[in-house]
Write a protein that holds these residues in place. Sequence first.
Motif, PDB file in Angstrom:
ATOM      1  N   VAL A   1      -6.954  -4.166  -1.745  1.00 14.14           N
ATOM      2  CA  VAL A   1      -7.517  -2.913  -2.249  1.00 14.14           C
ATOM      3  C   VAL A   1      -8.262  -3.225  -3.538  1.00 14.14           C
ATOM      4  O   VAL A   1      -7.884  -4.135  -4.279  1.00 14.14           O
ATOM      5  CB  VAL A   1      -6.406  -1.861  -2.479  1.00 14.14           C
ATOM      6  CG1 VAL A   1      -5.438  -2.297  -3.565  1.00 14.14           C
ATOM      7  CG2 VAL A   1      -6.982  -0.479  -2.766  1.00 14.14           C
TER       8      VAL A   1
ATOM      9  N   HIS B   1      -0.218   6.678   4.252  1.00 11.11           N
ATOM     10  CA  HIS B   1      -1.050   5.509   3.967  1.00 11.11           C
ATOM     11  C   HIS B   1      -1.944   5.123   5.133  1.00 11.11           C
ATOM     12  O   HIS B   1      -3.042   4.603   4.931  1.00 11.11           O
ATOM     13  CB  HIS B   1      -0.162   4.314   3.594  1.00 11.11           C
ATOM     14  CG  HIS B   1       0.340   4.363   2.190  1.00 11.11           C
ATOM     15  ND1 HIS B   1      -0.424   3.998   1.108  1.00 11.11           N
ATOM     16  CD2 HIS B   1       1.545   4.727   1.678  1.00 11.11           C
ATOM     17  CE1 HIS B   1       0.273   4.133  -0.004  1.00 11.11           C
ATOM     18  NE2 HIS B   1       1.472   4.585   0.315  1.00 11.11           N
TER      19      HIS B   1
ATOM     20  N   SER C   1      -8.318   3.944  -1.144  1.00  8.68           N
ATOM     21  CA  SER C   1      -7.989   2.777  -0.325  1.00  8.68           C
ATOM     22  C   SER C   1      -9.102   1.741  -0.209  1.00  8.68           C
ATOM     23  O   SER C   1      -8.924   0.699   0.415  1.00  8.68           O
ATOM     24  CB  SER C   1      -7.596   3.234   1.085  1.00  8.68           C
ATOM     25  OG  SER C   1      -8.682   3.883   1.731  1.00  8.68           O
TER      26      SER C   1
ATOM     27  N   LEU D   1      -6.583  -2.421   3.168  1.00 11.57           N
ATOM     28  CA  LEU D   1      -6.574  -0.969   3.281  1.00 11.57           C
ATOM     29  C   LEU D   1      -7.839  -0.484   3.981  1.00 11.57           C
ATOM     30  O   LEU D   1      -7.842  -0.322   5.189  1.00 11.57           O
ATOM     31  CB  LEU D   1      -6.381  -0.312   1.913  1.00 11.57           C
ATOM     32  CG  LEU D   1      -4.901  -0.204   1.462  1.00 11.57           C
ATOM     33  CD1 LEU D   1      -4.354  -1.565   1.038  1.00 11.57           C
ATOM     34  CD2 LEU D   1      -4.730   0.806   0.329  1.00 11.57           C
TER      35      LEU D   1
END
Length: 279
Positions: A204, A252, A176, A163
Amino acid sequence: MKKLVLTGAAGRLGSYLRGPLAQLCEEFVSSDLAESVPDLAPNETYVRADITDLDAMVALLEGADMVVHFGAVGDEAPMEVLWGPNFYGAYTVWEAAARNKLRRVVYASSIHAVGMHRKTDFIGIDAPHKPDTFYGLAKCFAEDLASLYWDKRGLEAVCMRILSCAQVSNSRAVGSWLSYDDLVHLVERAISTPITGFSIVYGVSNNDRAPVDNAKAQHLGYRPKDNAEQFAEAIYAQDGPLDPHDPANTHHGGPFAAVELGNSGVAHLNLNAEDTAKG
């Protein structure tokens, strides 16, 4: 482990991984396009090689047990720029690994493979591909390539959908963030787990506001320890109210979900100097 190979060793994340990975094997080979890398470990050899050169990859992986593949362009760019290193380069690594009968490829995939999903959906590892950029599309390609080589040639793979592996400098990163310590732990688990088949796991940390679900990746034993909540109050005060209609805030992929195809997403991440100094 006898021999472990790392591609992308001169990049920002590869640089953090070199030392810890060298401790996991008798012979450690790091590789990139740079002329050299500093501070080689006693058991480390650096090989300058181009991941778009299949013969070079076959030679690089000769005798290896596993390869940790981080070599690629690390940002959104025009397809002409990404095609060689990010698409074809993934093929050369998997094909070279198969020819040399490696056990496993550990791959630096990305949240951008599913970046157009909304953060409120709390997606798992089985979420369908929904790339946010050409960069994310390359990650989808490599994940599907990994699945194909497992099904057809028995080559294991762990695809780590990273992430935000950088200091917490923006509101998105409160959920994230992947700390550098947790990154090392994740890669170590991807290497040391006895059987992985084809696996996907989100990279993550143990954030209170993590927007993804690793429940179906428990077999890897990845148990992150760091939590970005400690930065939340200061970061939210710094950024102020966020636009709930901006894809950079709701999806995202963050800024990658909002930029035009071919344009840099990293340029909008507000990274600090430490996170931009190593490529």
